[in-house]
Motif scaffolding. Sequence first.
Motif, PDB file in Angstrom:
ATOM      1  N   PHE A 146       0.923  -1.159  -0.043  1.00 39.69           N
ATOM      2  CA  PHE A 146      -0.015  -0.028  -0.144  1.00 39.69           C
ATOM      3  C   PHE A 146       0.777   1.212  -0.043  1.00 39.69           C
ATOM      4  N   LYS A 147       1.769   1.158   0.886  1.00 43.86           N
ATOM      5  CA  LYS A 147       2.779   2.201   1.045  1.00 43.86           C
ATOM      6  C   LYS A 147       3.276   2.548  -0.253  1.00 43.86           C
ATOM      7  N   LEU A 148       3.841   1.363  -1.067  1.00 44.57           N
ATOM      8  CA  LEU A 148       4.418   1.637  -2.180  1.00 44.57           C
ATOM      9  C   LEU A 148       3.652   2.370  -3.411  1.00 44.57           C
ATOM     10  N   ILE A 149       2.366   1.957  -3.349  1.00 42.19           N
ATOM     11  CA  ILE A 149       1.496   2.630  -4.075  1.00 42.19           C
ATOM     12  C   ILE A 149       1.246   4.159  -4.099  1.00 42.19           C
ATOM     13  N   ILE A 150       1.038   4.284  -2.651  1.00 40.70           N
ATOM     14  CA  ILE A 150       0.960   5.841  -2.429  1.00 40.70           C
ATOM     15  C   ILE A 150       2.185   6.715  -2.615  1.00 40.70           C
ATOM     16  N   GLY A 151       3.251   5.851  -2.367  1.00 40.34           N
ATOM     17  CA  GLY A 151       4.431   6.649  -2.548  1.00 40.34           C
ATOM     18  C   GLY A 151       4.852   6.868  -3.831  1.00 40.34           C
ATOM     19  N   PHE A 152       4.461   6.014  -4.872  1.00 42.42           N
ATOM     20  CA  PHE A 152       4.756   5.860  -6.353  1.00 42.42           C
ATOM     21  C   PHE A 152       3.799   7.241  -6.851  1.00 42.42           C
ATOM     22  N   ASP A 153       2.593   7.123  -6.299  1.00 38.82           N
ATOM     23  CA  ASP A 153       1.661   8.111  -6.819  1.00 38.82           C
ATOM     24  C   ASP A 153       2.280   9.600  -6.522  1.00 38.82           C
ATOM     25  N   ILE A 154       2.442   9.573  -5.368  1.00 35.79           N
ATOM     26  CA  ILE A 154       2.859  11.062  -4.867  1.00 35.79           C
ATOM     27  C   ILE A 154       4.298  11.462  -5.546  1.00 35.79           C
ATOM     28  N   ILE A 155       5.167  10.542  -5.511  1.00 39.50           N
ATOM     29  CA  ILE A 155       6.488  10.934  -6.333  1.00 39.50           C
ATOM     30  C   ILE A 155       6.345  11.447  -7.802  1.00 39.50           C
ATOM     31  N   PHE A 156       5.502  10.357  -8.332  1.00 37.27           N
ATOM     32  CA  PHE A 156       5.510  10.496  -9.676  1.00 37.27           C
ATOM     33  C   PHE A 156       4.680  11.719 -10.437  1.00 37.27           C
ATOM     34  N   THR A 157       3.499  11.843  -9.543  1.00 36.52           N
ATOM     35  CA  THR A 157       2.711  12.906  -9.749  1.00 36.52           C
ATOM     36  C   THR A 157       3.534  14.211  -9.706  1.00 36.52           C
ATOM     37  N   SER A 158       4.207  14.312  -8.695  1.00 32.66           N
ATOM     38  CA  SER A 158       5.110  15.679  -8.489  1.00 32.66           C
ATOM     39  C   SER A 158       6.046  15.952  -9.460  1.00 32.66           C
ATOM     40  N   LEU A 159       6.770  14.504  -9.851  1.00 30.18           N
ATOM     41  CA  LEU A 159       7.836  14.759 -10.821  1.00 30.18           C
ATOM     42  C   LEU A 159       7.429  15.117 -12.342  1.00 30.18           C
ATOM     43  N   SER A 160       6.051  14.425 -12.361  1.00 30.96           N
ATOM     44  CA  SER A 160       5.654  14.771 -13.668  1.00 30.96           C
ATOM     45  C   SER A 160       4.898  16.450 -14.024  1.00 30.96           C
ATOM     46  N   LEU A 161       4.453  16.903 -12.817  1.00 26.70           N
ATOM     47  CA  LEU A 161       4.060  18.302 -12.812  1.00 26.70           C
ATOM     48  C   LEU A 161       5.141  19.186 -13.024  1.00 26.70           C
ATOM     49  N   ALA A 162       6.316  18.696 -12.324  1.00 26.03           N
ATOM     50  CA  ALA A 162       7.360  19.573 -12.375  1.00 26.03           C
ATOM     51  C   ALA A 162       8.027  19.370 -13.850  1.00 26.03           C
ATOM     52  N   LEU A 163       8.015  18.380 -14.512  1.00 26.19           N
ATOM     53  CA  LEU A 163       8.695  18.307 -15.856  1.00 26.19           C
ATOM     54  C   LEU A 163       7.973  18.421 -16.793  1.00 26.19           C
ATOM     55  N   VAL A 164       6.508  18.662 -16.849  1.00 22.55           N
ATOM     56  CA  VAL A 164       5.710  18.625 -18.163  1.00 22.55           C
ATOM     57  C   VAL A 164       6.159  19.869 -18.836  1.00 22.55           C
ATOM     58  N   GLU A 165       6.321  20.847 -18.330  1.00 19.83           N
ATOM     59  CA  GLU A 165       6.602  22.041 -19.142  1.00 19.83           C
ATOM     60  C   GLU A 165       7.874  21.888 -20.006  1.00 19.83           C
ATOM     61  N   VAL A 166       8.996  21.195 -19.404  1.00 17.54           N
ATOM     62  CA  VAL A 166      10.038  20.843 -20.460  1.00 17.54           C
ATOM     63  C   VAL A 166       9.600  19.860 -21.313  1.00 17.54           C
ATOM     64  N   VAL A 167       8.816  18.943 -20.898  1.00 20.46           N
ATOM     65  CA  VAL A 167       8.453  17.774 -21.946  1.00 20.46           C
ATOM     66  C   VAL A 167       7.701  18.353 -23.177  1.00 20.46           C
ATOM     67  N   LEU A 168       7.128  19.434 -22.937  1.00 26.70           N
ATOM     68  CA  LEU A 168       6.196  19.917 -23.875  1.00 26.70           C
ATOM     69  C   LEU A 168       6.649  21.219 -24.688  1.00 26.70           C
ATOM     70  N   VAL A 169       7.451  21.907 -24.263  1.00 19.84           N
ATOM     71  CA  VAL A 169       8.207  22.921 -24.916  1.00 19.84           C
ATOM     72  C   VAL A 169       9.622  22.712 -25.299  1.00 19.84           C
ATOM     73  N   GLY A 170       9.871  22.567 -26.509  1.00 17.34           N
ATOM     74  CA  GLY A 170      10.965  21.946 -27.124  1.00 17.34           C
ATOM     75  C   GLY A 170      12.374  22.849 -26.676  1.00 17.34           C
TER      76      GLY A 170
END
Lengths: 232, 232, 231, 226, 226
Positions: free
Chosen positions: D202-226
Motif C-alpha cells: 500500500f505504502k509503495l502505491i501511495i509513495g509511487f503516486d505522490i513521487i511520480f505525480t510531482s515529478l510529472s507536474l514539475a517536468l511537463v513544461e520541459v517535455v512539451l516546450v522543445g
Amino acid sequence: MSAVAADGVWKYYGDFPALRAIRLSVEQGECLALLGRNGSGKTTLIRILAGLLGAQQGSVSIFGKDPRHSSAREAMGMLGHGIGVYDELSAYENLLLFANLYGVKNPGECAREWLQRTGLDHVASSLVREFSRGMRQRLAVARAFLHRPSLFLLDEPFTALDDRAIALLQGLLLEARERGATIIMSTHQLREAMELATKVALLNRGKLVFEGPRPAEMLQDPTWLYRQYGEG
Amino acid sequence: MSAVAADGVWKYYGDFPALRAIRLSVEQGECLALLGRNGSGKTTLIRILAGLLGAQQGSVSIFGKDPRHSSAREAMGMLGHGIGVYDELSAYENLLLFANLYGVKNPGECAREWLQRTGLDHVASSLVREFSRGMRQRLAVARAFLHRPSLFLLDEPFTALDDRAIALLQGLLLEARERGATIIMSTHQLREAMELATKVALLNRGKLVFEGPRPAEMLQDPTWLYRQYGEG
Amino acid sequence: MTNMGNNILYVMGIVAGLWLARNVHEIFLGLPDEAAQGAIYRILFFHLPSWFTCFTAFLLAGVSSILYLTKKNLVYDTFAVSAVEVGTVFTVVGLTTGSIWARIIWGIWWTWDPRLTWALITCIIYAGYLMLRRAIDDPTARAKNSAVLCIFAFASVVITYKAIDWWRTQHPGAVLSFRTGGGRMDPAMESILYQNFFALLLLTSVLVVLRMRQEAMSREIEGLRRHAHAL
Amino acid sequence: MRFARQTWTVAGKDLRSELRTKESLNASISFAVVILVLFSFAVDPTADQMREMSGGLLWLVFSFAGALILNRSFARELGNDCLDALVASPVSPAALFLGKAFANYVLLLLVELVTLPIFGVLYNTQWARQPAMLAAVMLPATWGMTVIGTIFSALTVNLRMRELMLPVIIYPMMIPVLMAAMRLSTILINGEAIPADDWIWFKLIIGFDIIFTSLSLALVEVVLVG
Amino acid sequence: MRFARQTWTVAGKDLRSELRTKESLNASISFAVVILVLFSFAVDPTADQMREMSGGLLWLVFSFAGALILNRSFARELGNDCLDALVASPVSPAALFLGKAFANYVLLLLVELVTLPIFGVLYNTQWARQPAMLAAVMLPATWGMTVIGTIFSALTVNLRMRELMLPVIIYPMMIPVLMAAMRLSTILINGEAIPADDWIWFKLIIGFDIIFTSLSLALVEVVLVG
Ligand code: HEM
Ligand SMILES: Nc1ncnc2c1ncn2[C@@H]1O[C@H](COP(=O)(O)OP(=O)(O)OP(=O)(O)O)[C@@H](O)[C@H]1O
Ligand SMILES: Nc1ncnc2c1ncn2[C@@H]1O[C@H](COP(=O)(O)OP(=O)(O)OP(=O)(O)O)[C@@H](O)[C@H]1O
Ligand SMILES: [Mg+2]
Ligand SMILES: [Mg+2]
C-alpha cells in the motif's frame, strides 16, 4: 517597446545552427513577411517567437514579456502548418474550447460570431472530421482570430488554399492590421504576402540578411529580393 | 488513342459524390492544369487516374489500358502530397529500389544519374531522414522521373517549394514535355502552372465545368477562369 | 582534447588495470575459501562492485540529466548517455555474475526474487533509455526527452537497492558494514571489495570520458553533415 | 481558480471527444476480453490456481487494455498539430497535463469497471467479496498507471516510432504499482485480510503516486516546450 | 520470375531499413522480456505450474512482442506516403504482400530465437529437448501469425485509429494458430511425445497457413487499392 524583439537568437539542432544571431524587431501595427528558401529557418524562428521552441542563446520578448509568460500567450494568435482543431469535435465545440482556454468573455457568443465571419455557421455542429480541406482551414483561421490577438504568427498561411480562402484570410488580416495588430508571416507565395507586408525580412541559412521596409521593387517583381541577397 | 481518357467517372465517399460524371481526355504531349477550389475533387481525380482509388462508375484508360494494368503503371510517374521515399534508406538506395521496381535497365547507373540531375550527388549515401524539406522534394522528383514515364500525374507539385526548387521542377517537366510526355497536374499556384500548361480543366464541386486549351487571358490574369466559372 | 588530458587518461587507465590485476591476484590467491560456499564466494568481489559501479553511474547520469534540463548545455547530456551506457554494461555484468553464482549455489540460473527482478527491470529501463535516444533524430530534442526519462528511471535503482530491506528475499541481505553496522564480513575481505570497487570506478571514469569524446565527435559530425546538406 | 478551470476545460474536451465516438473505450474493452480469452488458453486455470493468480491476471489485463487508452492520450493531439495550438495558448502545461490525466483516469476506471465482471464470469471468480478495500487499491493504483502513461505519452508523442517506444518504456516504469496492485488484489479477491507484511505494498502505491505525480507536474513544461 | 524479383526487392528493402536501425527488433525483444517479467508476478512460476503453461506463456509472449513488428510493417509505408508510391509502381500487390510478409517472418523468427533462451533461463525451463520438432511447430505457426498480421496491418494502415484497431482484430484472428502452437509447444517442451489425439493441432496450423495465405494473396489488391 517593440511588439516583438529578438536579440542574438541562436538555435541549434544538435551542433547544426538553424538560426544564427537573429536580431529582429517588429513594431506594433507592422506586418512582417519572413522570406527565405527551403530550410532557411523560417519555421524555426516562428516557433521560437511563439514560445513553442526554446532558443539556446539570446532573448525573445513579446510586448516586453517572455513568450512563455501567460500574458504574452494571450496576446498571440498562431497558425502553423497544421490546423490545430480537433477532428472529433464539432466546429462550434472547437471554437468554444479555445475561447474558454483563452478566457474570452462570452465564449459561446464569440464562437458563433467567428463561425459566421468565416462562413461556417451552416455547419457549426458538424464534426470537423467531415470537413473538406478548405473548410478546415477556415476553422483554423477562426480559431487563431477569435481571441482578438494583437500579434499574429503565421507559418505559410496561404499554402494549398484556393483564391477565395486566400481572400478571406487577407481580408481578416487587413482588418486586424487596421485595428493595430502586429503580423509576422512566413511564406513562399510572395505575391499574396506583398499585398499585406509593410516590412520584409530575408533569412539565408539561418542568418538574417535583410530586414527593412518592403522594397518598392518587390510589388512588381516579388523575387527581386531573392536575387539581391539570395546568393549571399 | 488518347494518353488519358476518363468517361463518366463518378466517385462517392459514402453518399457524398466527390466526382460527378467526369469526362476528360488528354492527348499525348499535352500538359493539363487541373484547377478547382479546395474540395472540388482534384486529388480524388488524380488518384483515380493513377489507379490508387477505384471509381464507382465510369471507366478510365491510360494509353488504352486499365490504370491497374502493369504496362499503364510502368508508363506513369506520380508525385502526390507525400514524397514517397523512405526515411531509413539513403538517397541512392531509395532510387535504386524504385529503379528495380520499375525494371529499369542498369538501375545503379540510372539512380546515380538522377541524383546528379537533381543536385543530390554529394549526399547520395546520407539517410533521407537527415534531409531538409527542399532536398526531400528533389529526391521525390528524382523518384518520379527516373523511369522516364510518358505520363506524369502531379498533385500540387509546387506547394511549399522555394523559387529554386520550382525552377528545377519546371525545367524537368518542360524537358519531359518536349520528348513527348503527357502531364496532368493539379495546383492552386496558377502562375507557375500557366508557364507549362497547354490545356486547362476546371473542377467545381466534383463536376468538370471547363476543359479546353489554356485561355490566353489566363497568362495575364491567372484567376480569370475562376471568375468565369467559379460561381457556376 | 589536449595532450595533457590524453596522458592523464592513459595513466588512469593503466592504474585501473594494474589495480584490478593486483586485486584479482589477492582475491584468488590471498584469501581463503569460505566455509559454506567454497571457492565460488569469490565472485562477490566482482558481483557487488559492478552493482555499485552501475548504481553510481546511474546516479550521476540522473544528476547530470537534471543539470541538462536546467542549463541546456549538451555536455551534460553527453555525460548522461555515456554514464548510462557504461552503467548498463555493468548491470549486465552484475546480472551475469549473479546468475552464475545462483546456478552454483542455488542450482538455477534465475528465480523471481524481488532483488533479482528489480535488477532485471532496471536493466530493461536503461536499455529503454538507450533505445529512446536512437529513435529521436534532433539532438536537442533527444537530450531533453532522454533527460526526463533518466530522472524517472532512477526510481528503479532506488527500489533495487532497497529491495532486500523491503521484502524477504532469497538473495542475501546486506553484508557491508556501512549497512549492517559491521560484523558480517571479515575486514580484510571488505577492504579488498572496496578496492575492487574503486578500481572499477576508475576504469568506468576512463570509459565514460572516452565515450563522451566519441559522442561529442559524432554530434559534431552530424552537425557538419547538416551543414553540407544545407549547401 | 484559473488553473482549475483550465484543467477542467482540457479534461472535458478529451472526455467529450472520446465519449462521442467511444473508439478507444470500445477498443480497450474488447482488447481486455481478447486477452482474457488468450490467457484462458495459455494457463487453463483450475480453481486452485486461479486463487493464486486472480489479481495478477486482472492487472495484466488492466495494464494491456489501459495502454491503448494512454497511447491515444497525446496521440489525439498530433493529427492536426493540435498540441502546438494548446501549448501556444495560455493554458499552463501543468493544467494541460492534469486535465489529460484526469480524462485518462476516468476512462481507465470505466474500462476496469466493465472488465471486472467479465473477468468474474469468464474465470468463475467472486471478485466482489471486499469491494471497498478493492476500490481502495484500484483507485490509487490506477492513478499511478495513469500518471506514468500520460507523461510518457507526452514524452514520446513526437517520436517516429511512438507505438514501439511506448510499451517498452511505460510497462517497466509501471511495474512497482502493478506489482503492488496484483499482490493486494489477489489477497482481497480471495476474501482474506491483508497480512501485516503486505501493508508495504500500500505504502509503495501511495509513495509511487505522490513521487511520480510531482515529478510529472514539475517536468511537463520541459517535455512539451522543445 | 518478375514476380519473384519484385517480392525479393520489397523484402530486401524492409529488411535493410529494419536491420539498419534495429529499432523494432530491439523494441520487440525488450518488450518480450518485459512481458516475461510481468507474467512472473501474475503466475508465480513454480516448477509444476510451468510444466503445464510453458507453451502457453511462450506463445503469448511471441504474439505480444511480434505484434510490435507486425504493426510497423505497413506503418513504415505511411510516413511519406510511400505506400502510394509502391502501389502506383508496377509491383503486383501480391508480390508486395509476400515481400513484406517474408520480411516480417524473418524478423519474427529472430525475435523468437532470442526470446527462447531468455525464457529458458528466467523460467528455469529446458526448452530444447526436442529442437527439431519444436522448429517444426514454430516455423508454420509463426508464418500463420505473420500472414494474419501483415494483411491486417495493410487493412488498417489508413485507419485513423490504427494502433487501436490492430490488436483488437489480429489477436482474435490468430487464436486458432496460437492455440495449436501453445498446446504442441507445451508437450514438446516437457519432452513428451505428441499423443495421437494432438496431431490434429498440426493439421490445424498447416490448414490455417494455406487458407489464410491464399485468401490474403487473393484479397490484397482490393485491400490496397481504395
Ligand atoms: C542474477 C542474480 C542476481 C542479481 C540480479 C543480483 C543482484 C544484486 C544487486 C543489485 C546487488 C546490489 C547490492 C547493494 O548495493 O546492496 C547485489 C548484491 C549482493 N549479492 Fe547479488 N544478485 C544475484 C545473485 C546473487 C547470488 C546468487 C548471491 C549469493 C548467494 C548474491 C549475493 C550477493 C551479496 C552477498 C550482495 C551484497 C549485499 C549487500 O551488502 O548489499 N547475489 N546483488
Ligand atoms: N527537428 C529538427 N531536427 C533537426 N534539424 C531540423 C529540425 N527542424 C528543422 N531542422 C533543420 O533546420 C533548418 C531550418 O528548418 P526550418 O523548418 O525552420 O526551415 P524553413 O525555412 O521553415 O523551410 P521551409 O520553407 O522548407 O518550410 C533546416 O536545415 C532543417 O533541416
Ligand atoms: N477519404 C475521404 N473521405 C470522405 N470524404 C473525402 C475523402 N477525401 C476527400 N473527401 C471529400 O471529397 C471532396 C474532394 O476532395 P479532394 O481532396 O479531392 O479535393 P481537392 O480538390 O484536392 O481539394 P484541395 O484543393 O483542398 O486539395 C471534398 O469535399 C472532401 O471533403
Ligand atoms: Mg517551414
Ligand atoms: Mg488536393
